[in-house]
Design an enzyme around this catalytic site. Structure first.
Site, PDB file in Angstrom:
ATOM      1  N   GLU A 173       0.824  -1.229   0.000  1.00  0.00           N
ATOM      2  CA  GLU A 173       0.000   0.000   0.000  1.00  0.00           C
ATOM      3  C   GLU A 173       0.848   1.265   0.000  1.00  0.00           C
ATOM      4  O   GLU A 173       0.659   2.151   0.837  1.00  0.00           O
ATOM      5  CB  GLU A 173      -0.961  -0.019   1.198  1.00  0.00           C
ATOM      6  CG  GLU A 173      -1.963  -1.135   1.120  1.00  0.00           C
ATOM      7  CD  GLU A 173      -3.096  -1.052   2.149  1.00  0.00           C
ATOM      8  OE1 GLU A 173      -3.028  -0.243   3.083  1.00  0.00           O
ATOM      9  OE2 GLU A 173      -4.061  -1.825   2.001  1.00  0.00           O
ATOM     10  N   GLU A 292      -5.470  -8.428  -0.562  1.00  0.00           N
ATOM     11  CA  GLU A 292      -6.195  -8.154   0.693  1.00  0.00           C
ATOM     12  C   GLU A 292      -7.643  -7.884   0.321  1.00  0.00           C
ATOM     13  O   GLU A 292      -7.923  -6.933  -0.413  1.00  0.00           O
ATOM     14  CB  GLU A 292      -5.636  -6.934   1.437  1.00  0.00           C
ATOM     15  CG  GLU A 292      -4.356  -7.204   2.182  1.00  0.00           C
ATOM     16  CD  GLU A 292      -3.908  -6.017   3.031  1.00  0.00           C
ATOM     17  OE1 GLU A 292      -4.759  -5.336   3.628  1.00  0.00           O
ATOM     18  OE2 GLU A 292      -2.687  -5.782   3.080  1.00  0.00           O
TER      19      GLU A 292
HETATM   20  O1  AHR Z   1      -5.257  -6.017   7.021  1.00  0.00           O
HETATM   21  C1  AHR Z   1      -5.099  -4.882   7.824  1.00  0.00           C
HETATM   22  C2  AHR Z   1      -4.371  -3.740   7.108  1.00  0.00           C
HETATM   23  O2  AHR Z   1      -5.180  -3.283   6.053  1.00  0.00           O
HETATM   24  C3  AHR Z   1      -3.070  -4.082   6.439  1.00  0.00           C
HETATM   25  O3  AHR Z   1      -1.979  -4.006   7.293  1.00  0.00           O
HETATM   26  C4  AHR Z   1      -2.951  -3.023   5.377  1.00  0.00           C
HETATM   27  O4  AHR Z   1      -2.202  -3.438   4.270  1.00  0.00           O
HETATM   28  C5  AHR Z   1      -4.396  -2.693   5.052  1.00  0.00           C
HETATM   29  O5  AHR Z   1      -4.617  -1.322   5.037  1.00  0.00           O
END
Ligand code: AHR
Length: 506
Positions: A173, A292
């Site tokens: 990110e 994610e």
């Molecule tokens: O999964 C929790 C957080 O969400 C992770 O660390 C990050 O990559 C995302 O913003």
């Protein structure tokens, strides 16, 4: 009654179901590692401190890939802190989650866990506070056979054979201002390209993931992807996507249609990747890594700036309901529908942190509601994803505009003759009658029909340590196949359904 018509024909395919779509994520955050997969002294822990109950549920979940060690955590992480004699490892501040990292659990412990969990590791390197050299050092430690500083260090740590890890994320990110070492698209794109080139010089077999946007609400979404791919298109194998969904207030209508938002996000990134390919006169279809995704009630999270420094604190341990499970099932359908372009996907995260598996110090681990649609899809989506083109009425939502009331995805495994239909009914009040024309697949019979949701009074129920099995899929009713090869099945309101059909064995 509302209807949804589909035609299932093995001649019309989207792509092959890639097992890597059923990945998950273990971050050094809260109680995912410490108190999750690793808890020395717990009555379920083995000699290495790995919780066997969590391992068992991970295998039952059918998870295939695990991304590690972050997440936001990785952007301040020194991987060397987590290898070698445990008693010499430093305690460090983890700036991402205002936590104290003891480094008791590190890279080799994770690889031991991954082997026992039967998952493929997907490592992330730190491109926040660190750069090309440290990424290459870790890759050399992990994958080089021996005879060099880092590979010999691994051997001295008791790991004679290289791990041969294929999947590597180039940071996490990096578009997010919250990220330690956040960069502009140009700065990150240039660093990611050079890191990718150097990592391939260490090990040409690696598959590299460049960071796309943290979500599609970022103001830079689209231009971020275009810029970083200008730099990296020829050097990477995947671009990442992250998305978390939640119900806003009591807007269930929009929440149940979250899959539509996921479809649009994927299609937006595909369009941008193909735009860059066209500019570069390349015919390559860059693949996506949705590394994610999940439901996360972010509105209930106080934010990391309000956290007190703590060791393995309880962070974002969201408890999921039946309606959350219906949405998770529908999000998996979105991933399957894009099997031609999404090559990796990771449910974030695996244990305790917004997770399908929950663990407590004094209890055996248990399954959250979202465990079930994931496990069933991972187990039964096999072969090819069919292009089914549902015909169904639309309904209006505050967040997504007009969306189809039902969604259907089907897979066909030519080898076993199994067809699996996944369906979601987003109507809060009305049953949808699914009818599926099966003329191209003669002789099918129903072997399993499972439903999650569909009972209005139970949509907000979930599982807990005291009631670990309150919610589970139940048998569906009313599905039938008639002589003209038409399958009909009532999809109850606000429900997710899986129907398994089998062809006669020749
Ligand atoms: O999964 C929790 C957080 O969400 C992770 O660390 C990050 O990559 C995302 O913003």
């Amino acid at each position: 009654m509302l209807t949804c018509h589909v035609t299932l024909d093995p001649a019309f395919r989207i792509g092959t179901v890639n097992p890597r779509l059923f990945g998950s994520f273990v971050e050094h955050m809260g109680r995912c590692v410490y108190g999750g997969i690793f808890e020395p002294g717990h009555e379920e822990a083995d000699i290495d401190g790995l919780r066997l109950d969590v391992l068992k549920l991970s295998r039952e979940l059918g998870v295939t890939v695990i991304r590690y060690p972050g997440g936001n955590f990785v952007s301040g992480y020194r991987w060397e802190d987590g290898v070698g004699p445990v008693e010499q490892r430093p305690r460090r501040l983890d700036l991402a989650w205002r936590s104290v990292e003891t480094n008791e659990f590190g890279f080799n412990e994770f690889m031991t866990w991954a082997r026992r969990a039967e998952v493929e590791p997907m490592m992330a390197v730190n491109l926040g506070t660190r750069g090309i050299q440290e990424a290459c050092d870790l890759l050399e430690y992990a994958n080089h056979p021996g005879g060099t500083y880092w590979s010999d260090l691994r051997v001295s740590h008791g790991v004679a054979e290289p791990y041969g890890i294929k999947l590597w994320c180039l940071g996490n990110e990096m578009d997010g201002p919250w990220q330690v070492g956040h960069k502009s698209a140009d700065a990150y794109g240039a660093l990611a390209a050079e890191t990718a080139k150097a990592m391939r010089q260490v090990d040409p077999s690696v598959q590299l993931v460049v960071c796309g946007s943290s979500n599609d609400r970022m103001p830079t979404f689209g231009s971020w992807e275009a810029t970083i791919l200008d730099h990296t298109f020829d050097h990477v194998d995947y671009i990442s996507l992250h998305a978390y969904f939640e119900k806003a207030g009591d807007d269930r209508a929009s929440f149940l249609a979250s899959g539509v938002a996921m479809d649009r996000f994927i299609e937006g990134v595909v369009a941008t990747a193909d735009h860059v390919a066209a500019k570069k006169r390349s015919r390559r279809k860059l693949m996506l890594s949705f590394d994610e995704w999940n439901i996360w009630y972010e509105s209930r999270f106080a934010g990391y700036t309000n956290l007190e420094w703590a060791q393995a604190p309880r962070l974002i341990e969201d408890e999921y309901t039946t309606e959350d499970a219906v949405v998770v099932g529908s999000l998996m359908m979105s991933l399957l529908r894009h099997a031609d372009r999404v090559g990796v996907a990771c449910l974030a995260q695996l244990v305790n942190i917004i997770a399908p598996i929950r663990a407590e110090p004094d209890r055996p681990a248990w399954r959250q509601t979202t465990f079930y649609p994931f496990a069933l899809t991972a187990r039964h989506a096999r072969g090819e994803v069919l292009r089914v083109e549902p015909i169904t009425p639309a309904y209006d939502t505050a967040q997504h505009g007009d969306v189809p009331v039902a969604d259907v995805v089907a897979t066909h495994d030519a080898e076993s003759g199994q067809v699996t239909i996944f369906a979601v009914n987003r109507s809060e009040t009305e049953t949808v009658l699914l009818d599926a024309a099966l003329r191209a697949l003669p002789g099918l019979r129903i072997v399993e029909h499972l439903v999650l949701g569909g009972v209005p009074g139970e949509l907000l129920e979930g599982n807990s340590a005291d009631a670990p099995e309150r919610v589970a899929p139940r048998g569906g009713t009313g599905a039938a196949i008639d002589g003209s090869h038409l399958l009909t099945a009532p999809l109850p309101p606000a429900s997710w359904t899986m129907l398994r059909l089998a062809q006669p064995i020749a």
